[in-house]
Every structure is written in structure tokens, then in C-alpha cells.
Design a protein around this motif. Structure first.
Motif, PDB file in Angstrom:
ATOM      1  N   LEU A  53      -9.500  -2.205  20.131  1.00 39.48           N
ATOM      2  CA  LEU A  53      -8.810  -0.933  19.899  1.00 39.48           C
ATOM      3  C   LEU A  53      -8.231  -0.298  21.159  1.00 39.48           C
ATOM      4  O   LEU A  53      -7.055   0.082  21.182  1.00 39.48           O
TER       5      LEU A  53
ATOM      6  N   GLN B 113      -6.967  -3.611  11.655  1.00 38.13           N
ATOM      7  CA  GLN B 113      -8.342  -4.082  11.774  1.00 38.13           C
ATOM      8  C   GLN B 113      -8.598  -5.254  10.826  1.00 38.13           C
ATOM      9  O   GLN B 113      -9.251  -6.229  11.185  1.00 38.13           O
TER      10      GLN B 113
ATOM     11  N   SER C  30       7.774   1.873  12.950  1.00 39.68           N
ATOM     12  CA  SER C  30       6.497   2.493  12.615  1.00 39.68           C
ATOM     13  C   SER C  30       5.690   1.664  11.619  1.00 39.68           C
ATOM     14  O   SER C  30       4.462   1.734  11.612  1.00 39.68           O
TER      15      SER C  30
ATOM     16  N   ILE D  54       3.288   3.518  16.120  1.00 36.93           N
ATOM     17  CA  ILE D  54       2.586   4.722  15.668  1.00 36.93           C
ATOM     18  C   ILE D  54       1.315   4.961  16.487  1.00 36.93           C
ATOM     19  O   ILE D  54       0.876   4.109  17.249  1.00 36.93           O
ATOM     20  N   ALA D  55       0.770   6.142  16.298  1.00 35.39           N
ATOM     21  CA  ALA D  55      -0.537   6.479  16.865  1.00 35.39           C
ATOM     22  C   ALA D  55      -1.606   5.864  15.970  1.00 35.39           C
ATOM     23  O   ALA D  55      -1.560   6.010  14.760  1.00 35.39           O
ATOM     24  N   LEU D  56      -2.570   5.200  16.562  1.00 35.60           N
ATOM     25  CA  LEU D  56      -3.670   4.631  15.790  1.00 35.60           C
ATOM     26  C   LEU D  56      -4.791   5.634  15.581  1.00 35.60           C
ATOM     27  O   LEU D  56      -5.602   5.495  14.671  1.00 35.60           O
ATOM     28  N   GLN D  57      -4.832   6.622  16.445  1.00 41.58           N
ATOM     29  CA  GLN D  57      -5.887   7.639  16.417  1.00 41.58           C
ATOM     30  C   GLN D  57      -5.337   8.905  17.066  1.00 41.58           C
ATOM     31  O   GLN D  57      -4.295   8.868  17.728  1.00 41.58           O
TER      32      GLN D  57
ATOM     33  N   THR E  66      -4.542  -2.966   7.090  1.00 41.35           N
ATOM     34  CA  THR E  66      -4.769  -2.318   8.384  1.00 41.35           C
ATOM     35  C   THR E  66      -4.732  -3.358   9.502  1.00 41.35           C
ATOM     36  O   THR E  66      -4.934  -4.554   9.265  1.00 41.35           O
TER      37      THR E  66
ATOM     38  N   ILE F 135     -13.168  -5.653  16.923  1.00 39.48           N
ATOM     39  CA  ILE F 135     -12.183  -4.575  16.805  1.00 39.48           C
ATOM     40  C   ILE F 135     -12.492  -3.393  17.722  1.00 39.48           C
ATOM     41  O   ILE F 135     -11.586  -2.669  18.121  1.00 39.48           O
TER      42      ILE F 135
ATOM     43  N   PHE G  13      -3.017  -1.213   1.621  1.00 36.66           N
ATOM     44  CA  PHE G  13      -2.410  -1.282   2.946  1.00 36.66           C
ATOM     45  C   PHE G  13      -3.213  -2.249   3.811  1.00 36.66           C
ATOM     46  O   PHE G  13      -4.442  -2.204   3.826  1.00 36.66           O
TER      47      PHE G  13
ATOM     48  N   GLY H  99       0.766  -1.235   0.000  1.00 36.90           N
ATOM     49  CA  GLY H  99       0.000   0.000   0.000  1.00 36.90           C
ATOM     50  C   GLY H  99       0.795   1.281   0.000  1.00 36.90           C
ATOM     51  O   GLY H  99       0.218   2.362   0.080  1.00 36.90           O
ATOM     52  N   ALA H 100       2.113   1.175  -0.094  1.00 35.60           N
ATOM     53  CA  ALA H 100       2.922   2.395  -0.076  1.00 35.60           C
ATOM     54  C   ALA H 100       3.416   2.781  -1.461  1.00 35.60           C
ATOM     55  O   ALA H 100       4.400   3.494  -1.616  1.00 35.60           O
TER      56      ALA H 100
END
Lengths: 553, 553
Positions: free
Chosen positions: B517, B454, B492, B535-538, B452, B513, B450, B432-433
Motif C-alpha cells: 500500500l 487489493q 481514474s 485516484i486517492a487510495l486513502q 479492488t 497488501i 468492483f 461494479g459501477a
């Protein structure tokens, strides 16, 4: 600024690492080493500004610490013989092209000049015989850009710093003056040190604007001495605040690197967090389901129909903008949700009392806020909706950020406003990592797919614009919205991708990605040597063999 | 191991940070603090193994240094009063459930036991009255898993380490024994320190296998003392090599953390780099266009039809596998390109001489290589093509990695082989990059989009499998192919996403999920406190408000 120059510059040898590509240059094939007593000579500059002295210091530091091996298979070992016999460069002389009337201005002063008045051009020569290299410019900012280019010329082989492409002659100046990067420090907080490192990286690719999306509905990390509760109640924590001193540090650091700071206080939407300090000014705070009242949780927007709220916002923007020396200030204006006001009794009462429509009230709000800025000598900046979605009386001077789609640029230009290209379909760095909203198993990011550097690099800032419209494009920027980012992936999500727009807006669009890739590898590797965590664009095997990993090679 | 347990465990309070979710547990609502003289008591364990002592030391270290504030809006401040009055926990007692016959085995020994024989279960109790907490297990590995869980129970408020959910009782054991992460160290090199940090993170979510894709066509970063030219000529540089000592460091570090190392020498494809040292063994090295002869540049594959090459490969695998104490060794086997052999005169001559078809030659090669492994007590592991694309005589004991698609698991199981779920459509972290191949302006990654967390979390390892087929699934893994990764984005791109499979294969699939989370936020924040750049998920705003940022909230 030469807006006519919108084609790729001369092709160069793939090993060369200049980024952004200079307007015009020639290189030779002679080896030249940097003398151990190499120095940068500013004797021709009377009373050199401190930030120029600092920039010289940094440049000399990079020359010593970059230690970047050439991106060729043998990492430069085969140059060894010619380096033994090469001339040695002892001096780089900086001077103003045509002398100076009076004291030179500093980089910092020039960095925050009117965007159309900045002078960034320079010439750079590096003779092959070891006689002094030169950087000449008509401005201190130009000297700084030349220094930056000088810092990209050198590789390391067993502690010898060298080029194998002397003599070098460069004449260079940018096509667009606004070359930016936007960082959202509200969805997640970034320590000051991360911002400073980002500013360094921006300066290495000659960006001119740090667009700082300081606050949003989720947090208010900015200390505003006149309204201390905003950050006390609205920041993520007491240590997650940009103090007045931090702001000063960031701005000084940026300016000294030729970067203007464009602060943004997004209004009247994206302001839910203000309710933590001033609930009376916020409509529909935390209304559910949030998706009805906002594009992101939590819902909440300024009650712009209320005179007290208008006054509060004007004071807030006046207070904040006064702490930034730059001339540009964004009041935001994106994603205004009208449902939020439909259910807000207070707003409905205000509209009833004044007899205004919501749009008329927004017009009053916007004019008041813009007046505050203009009265203090600032130029307002807004997101495109303020021009395209509402019939508002905006200052003619307003600069508009096109973000929803690059296709909207023409409509903005037709309204006569200058514009910045910040289109989500090319320059949003956060796209493509899946949805971050909870309970959404197959959620994608709204702006899928991932915006590759190659795709960003294909962007044409004046595509489908008439000449008259094109004249209003002052540049563009990459943007990082940080729902899924914080310090740990800042560097990796931004670099070297954001260098793509830095080149488009300096060198002009139309560049070839096969020619650009080896140079972009160089950008990434040099950033890594300087402590910025740029990602690998390819296996190292490919990075050392330009073209060999091309699709059809 | 209880393969029947494939449904989500009991729902828990969202603030709770256990990951993977234990099999069975209950919590209360009492506050309990960790005493300043808290210690872990192993007096019940005669001659405790050194790696258990080290694990105890690390656990005590984390209890002091994690300093993770609770992920609630006030970061735990409202607990202050109850913490003042709370009991204080002075001791955690470790013991074997049913006593021991003789000396205890070490974590390291148990970590590399037969995968079906590993005992990871444990019980954990934390009384609310301050009396000793306990971890009991029938194995040292089980004690270690219990220690890991204990380390996830605690938050920090102004230097008080506490829980507000005492008493706690946990009975826990994994559903699948193979819970892995694969790292490719050939497309780009990763310093040993990055691998060690990754092993720590893996152990925190109770993974059992580090699948190390050591070499590939682009580089050979592994020192093989019997064949030194492989890394001398094939590594990216003299400092970009895993020495024998490095390998030992990595293996010991992993084993001491309950992680087996599954080394992979991918053969006979993905071996172009061997031509730098042994050109006689490589067909079509660097053939162009590369896309005709390989899935990635450069082309080049082992001449498996040649007896000398078979012998060379057998010796190489024997040499390398002898340096790994684990019982599993992967010889790869993916993406074999037959065009490469069609144009290789040497291979054609060999086939002519022996009268074999290409497939028959491959069968001989594979049997020889597998015999070498089996003769030294190793179990061979291969990618799925070795089973699905060719008619080969493989050892019955072979473990097969399903990677092309999760839909291929049934076919592999039908051949009677045990299998690991490593499907690109769920667990490939690099997707996905965008495309990394050059001159490919709108290139996407081949395995878009990508993946995820989830989506990975929704994976069912036994979906569409019969009971008989399902019994052959020994677990699964997330994978990082590193064309676009190196040290700067390792953490990351992997964390916390890879924790999704760690939970599926420990707790069983079917988890929700929305429930997961908040716990995954906890994983990410605790990792960050421990120096792993998850990384931050939200936005933090959402992380502090479980459920509030859900799609329909």
C-alpha cells in the motif's frame, strides 16, 4: 413550493434535454435558429443586479461555446434543410411578472433567503416565428432558473445554434426547496477551482445547496483567523488550506449561481485533528486500536463534558459561522463513539465533578452551541443521531440530515424536525469502490453496492411517511465522502449521477428511467462541453439511439 | 525470465517507492542529493539509439518536474539537516553489461521481439558518496527499465531532489514477460492523447503490452485504407477515427517506451458495425430483442460460413495487421452467439451448400484467418472460447486470453496453448459501477463486485496449475471495457489499480497488501505529479502514515 405535486411530469420527446424536468411544458416541431446577433434583453429590469448581468453573460457564453451536437444518429445533419428555412431568434426578454416594488434583489440575496421563502418559479416562451423569447418570474432567482433552462434548449450543427422543437412554453417551479450536494474536503483536499467548477455544474441542474463538510478527523483545511493553529497544524499542508478569502470566493460564486452554502463543522465526533492545535480539548486522540474508538482512523473527539471545551467549540463555531452569509450551519453530530470517553480520564473527572451523565453533558454542549448559532440568526443543522440516538434538547428550528438509512426519516419527522434526505442507501456517491482501510484484502465499502443513478432516481422522499411527516421533508442531496477521491476523480464520481437527486427534488419523484436516460445523456454531454468531466452512461451508440439499448429492446 | 520465482521479494522500508518491487535489492540510510548539474552519461554506449536518448531526456525531465514530497507526516522537512551535509550525485552512467557486438538495438526493436526473447533485466547502483550511479543491462530495454527505476528513487524538499536511502543496489528482472493493459476504444472513443498518456503510465510500472481492442459492434474507429467505408460509416464521427498516422504515432510511442502493441480485431462476433459498410457480411444486424442475439446491443456477427466473408475478413486482418510492426495480433473470438446464425437465412444456405456444421464453418474461417497472420510472420491471439467452446484447429503457436474466469486457465493450458491471464473476476476495471443497459432500474454490472487493487493483487497466475500448465502462462493484464468510460474517467478508473497486475507479473505473486500500500500510494502520487489522474487510495492522513490506517492498527 408545491409539495402535493409528487408525480412525474408530462412525458416529453426523448431528444429533449431539459433537466430537471419542468413542471409543465409544451413543445412544437418547428426549427428555429439563434441569430448571430442574438441578445438577452433586460431593458424591462431597472437597475439589474450585477449577478444577474453576470448570469446573462455566462448564458450567452454557453450558447456560443456549448456546440453540442444533437444526440441523434446523424448528429442533426438531417435537420439541415429545415434550419435553412427556419426563423431566427434575435432576443430573449427577461422581466418580472408583476412589476417590482423598488430595486430588484440579487440572485445572491435570494439564494440565502429562508429556505421556505425562496421563489424559483418562472415561465419561458420561445415562439417559432422568431419573435422574442421571454423569461418571466417573480424573483431574480426565478429569472436565473429560466435562463438556465433556456441554455439547455440548443444544439449545434456546423456552427448553427438551433432547436427543432419550437414553439416552446414552459411553466416551472420546484417541488422541494433543498436540492443539494455535499462535498467532504477533509479526507482529501480539493483545490478551490474544483469547488467552483462543481458549483457551476450544480447550478446547471438547479441545485440550491452546497453542503460543505469542511473539516474532519483527518485534516482541518479551514483558516479560522481567531484560531490560526487549527489549519496551521491541522491542514495537510500550507497550500492545502481554504483561506478566508477562498471561503468568500466560494460563497460568492455559489450565491451568484442560486446556491446557498451550508457549512459544516462536524462536532463533537470527527474532530481528532483539533488535537494538533488544542490537545486539551480532544479525548482519546490517536487511541488504538482505532476501530474501538472511532469509525475511521484517527480516533479523537471533543471533550464536550468540559466547560472549557464547550466554550472553545462555541467560540469556534461563532467565528466560522460569522464568515458565511447563509442562515444555515451544521454542527454535525454523527458517529459519536462513547468508548472514547469511557477511557478519557479528563472526561470522567468532568462528569464526576458536574454529576452529569455523558448524555446530559452532551445536551449542555449541544444547547450551548445551538444558542450561539441562534443568537446570530442562524438555523442549526445536525446529523440524525443527534435526534435519534440521544435525548437532547434541540432548537425546534433544527434541520436534521437523515443519512444512515432512508428508513430513519419517519422517526426524525416524528420528533417534529424538518429533515433533509441524504440517505447513504441511495445518495452516497463513494459506495461500491472497495474498502480503503489498509490490510483488508477483501474489504468492501461499508455502504456497498455502488449507488447507480437509476437507483438514486427511484428514491421517493416521502415514501412510507404520513402527510404530516412528509410536510417536514425539505429536500435532499447527493453526498461525496472523499476517502478515495480527490481532484482527479471528483467530476467522474459525481456527474451526471448527482443530477438524479436534482431532478427528484425539483420535479418530484416517480420519473421513469427509460424516459430520463436520454435527457441525462444530454446533461452529461453538455457538462462535458462546458469542461465538467461527466462520465459516459452508455456506449455512444446507445446514447444516440434512445431506448434501443434498453433491456428488453 | 525466472518462472520459478513466485514469492514476494524481500520486505523493504515502507517509504520506498519502487513499483514493481525489484527482484533483489538493498538500501542504506544515507542522504544523497541530486546535483544541479546532474546528467546521465552514455559515453560507454556507441551510437546510442534515438529512443534511448529520448528516454534519458524524459527521465531527466521527471527528475526536475516530479517534485514529489516524501509521503511522511512532515513531508521530509526533518531530513533537511542531513540533506545539507549529504553528498551530491552528479552522474548516472549507463552501459551494457558485457560490451556489445555491433550496433545496439533500440528499445523499440527490442519491445516487439518475440515475447520469450525479451531481455528486461538490469542492475542499478547508487553509491552514497556521490560517485557515479550506474545502470547496466544486457539490452537497451534493460537499460530503459533501469532508468525507470532510477526515476522512482527521488523526492523533493524545497527544490532539493534527494533520497535518504543511499547506498542503493538493485538487481532486477521480471517473472513474466507479458504485463499488459487492455483498452476498448469502440464502446466509447478515446483521443490519441489519452492513449499516449496511458502508455506513459504503463511504462512507469514496466508494462510490456498495450492490448488495443480497437473495434467492436458499436463503432469502428480505425481507418483501414483498403476498406475506407468501415470507419467512414462505422466510426462515431469523422473526428473520432484513428487514422493510419494516429496508429503509427501510438505504436511508435508505445514501442519507444518498451511496450508492444497487441491489436485486436474482434471476430467473428462483436462485428455488428461492419454492416454499416458491408451489410452482406453481417448476420442478424440489429436483430431484436438484442439480448437473444448478442451479449450487448447491437446484434450482428460476421457470416463466417460464407466464403466471401471469410475472404473479406482475411483481407481485412491482413491489411490491418500489416500496419502494426509487432508480432502478435488478436482476432478475438469471444461471445459468439449461435442464435444469430440460426435465424440468418444466408448462413443457413451456406451451411446447406457446403454441408458443414456451424462449428466446421467456424473452423474453416479460423484456419483461414490464422493462416493469413502466420504467413506474414504474426502469432495469433484469441479469447478463450475459441479453445474451450469449439473444436477448432488452431495454430499451436496461438496465445489464448483467459477472461471469463481464472478457473479456466487450467483447461486452456491442457490444450497446450500459451495463455495470458485476463480474468474478469480479478482484472476487469469496469465492474461494479452498476448496469449500463437502459430500463434496468436495479441492474448491476455482470461482473460485480468492483475489483479492488487489493483483490487484484492477491491474484496468483499459476494457482491450481500443474508445473507443466504453469509454464504456459506468459503473463497477464488489467482490462478496461468502456461502456461507462471515456476520456473523463480513463485515468481514474485505471490508475493506480492496474499497477497491481504490473507488479504481480513482474515481481511474482504473493506480495503482502500492507507492504504494498505505501508503495502504491507513491505510484499514485508520482503519476499525479506527471499529469496522470490516479485516484486517492486513502485519505492523505493515511497515505502519510503507513500502516496506521490498517484494519487492526
Amino acid at each position: 413550493m408545491n409539495r402535493g405535486f409528487l408525480v412525474a411530469a408530462t412525458a416529453i420527446s426523448a431528444a429533449y434535454a431539459l433537466w430537471p424536468l419542468p413542471t409543465d411544458f409544451s413543445t412544437g416541431t418547428a426549427a428555429l435558429t439563434l441569430a448571430s446577433d442574438f441578445d438577452i434583453d433586460i431593458s424591462a429590469i431597472p437597475n439589474p443586479p450585477q449577478d444577474l448581468l453576470d448570469a446573462i453573460s455566462r448564458t450567452k457564453g454557453y450558447l456560443q461555446t456549448d456546440q453540442l451536437e444533437a444526440l441523434v444518429v446523424d448528429r442533426g445533419v438531417s435537420y439541415n434543410q429545415s434550419l435553412q428555412n427556419a426563423s431566427s431568434l434575435v432576443s430573449l426578454v427577461l422581466s418580472y411578472d408583476s412589476g417590482l416594488a423598488g430595486e430588484p434583489t440579487s440572485i445572491s440575496e435570494e439564494a440565502i433567503d429562508d429556505i421556505d421563502s425562496r421563489v424559483e418559479g418562472y415561465t419561458l416562451t420561445v415562439p417559432e416565428d422568431g419573435s422574442a423569447a421571454t423569461v418571466k418570474a417573480n424573483s431574480t432567482l426565478g429569472l436565473f432558473r429560466g435562463l438556465t433552462t433556456f441554455g439547455q434548449l440548443w444544439y449545434d450543427l456546423s456552427n448553427t445554434t438551433y432547436t427543432v422543437e419550437a414553439p416552446i412554453t414552459i411553466t416551472d417551479s420546484p417541488v422541494f426547496p433543498y436540492r443539494g450536494f455535499m462535498l467532504d474536503t477533509a479526507r482529501n483536499y480539493f483545490p478551490v477551482s474544483d469547488i467552483l467548477r462543481t458549483l457551476d455544474a450544480m447550478s446547471w441542474v438547479k441545485m440550491t445547496t452546497f453542503h460543505w463538510h469542511m473539516v474532519d478527523s483527518q485534516s482541518f483545511p479551514l483558516e479560522v483567523p481567531e484560531f490560526p493553529e487549527l489549519s496551521v497544524n491541522g491542514a495537510y499542508g500550507p497550500s492545502l488550506v481554504y483561506s478566508t478569502n477562498d471561503v468568500q470566493t466560494i460563497v460568492s460564486y455559489a450565491n451568484a449561481r442560486g446556491i446557498d452554502v451550508l457549512p459544516e463543522l462536524d462536532t463533537p465526533g470527527h474532530t481528532a485533528i483539533i488535537a494538533q492545535a488544542y490537545p486539551e480539548h480532544v479525548a482519546c486522540p490517536g487511541a488504538t486500536p482505532w476501530a474501538t474508538y472511532a469509525n475511521e482512523p484517527p480516533a479523537g473527539q471533543l471533550r464536550f463534558a468540559n466547560a472549557n471545551t464547550v466554550n472553545f467549540t462555541a467560540c469556534l463555531i461563532s467565528s466560522v459561522s460569522a464568515r458565511f452569509p447563509g442562515k444555515y450551519f451544521s454542527t454535525g453530530g454523527d458517529e459519536l463513539n462513547t468508548e472514547c470517553y469511557a477511557v478519557d480520564e479528563s472526561t470522567q473527572a468532568d462528569l464526576n465533578t458536574t454529576g452529569k451523565t455523558l448524555e446530559q453533558a452532551l445536551d449542555t454542549f449541544t444547547q450551548t452551541v445551538q444558542s450561539v448559532l441562534e443568537d446570530s440568526g442562524k438555523t442549526p443543522v445536525v446529523w440524525e443521531e443527534m435526534v435519534l440516538d440521544f435525548n437532547l434538547t434541540l432548537s425546534n428550528n433544527t434541520i436534521v440530515m437523515v443519512w444512515i438509512s432512508s428508513a430513519d426519516a419517519a422517526a426524525v419527522a416524528d420528533k417534529g424536525f424538518r429533515l433533509v434526505q441524504a440517505p447513504s442507501d441511495y445518495f452516497y456517491l463513494d459506495c461500491g469502490a472497495g474498502g480503503w482501510v489498509g490490510a483488508n484484502p477483501s474489504g468492501n465499502s461499508w455502504c456497498d453496492p455502488f449507488k447507480t443513478w437509476q437507483y438514486a432516481y427511484s428514491f421517493d422522499p416521502v415514501a412510507n411517511l404520513t402527510d404530516a411527516q412528509a410536510k417536514l421533508v425539505i429536500g435532499g442531496e447527493h453526498l461525496l465522502w472523499t476517502e478515495q477521491s480527490h481532484a482527479s476523480n471528483l467530476d467522474s464520481i459525481v456527474w451526471p449521477r448527482a443530477a438524479a437527486s436534482a431532478e427528484i427534488f425539483w420535479s418530484g419523484p416517480g420519473g421513469n428511467i427509460s424516459e430520463a436516460l436520454p435527457r441525462l445523456h444530454d446533461v452529461a454531454f453538455r457538462m462535458t462541453q462546458r469542461g465538467v468531466g461527466a462520465i459516459a452512461l452508455q456506449p455512444l451508440w446507445c446514447a444516440l439511439r434512445p431506448g434501443v439499448c434498453d433491456l428488453t429492446a
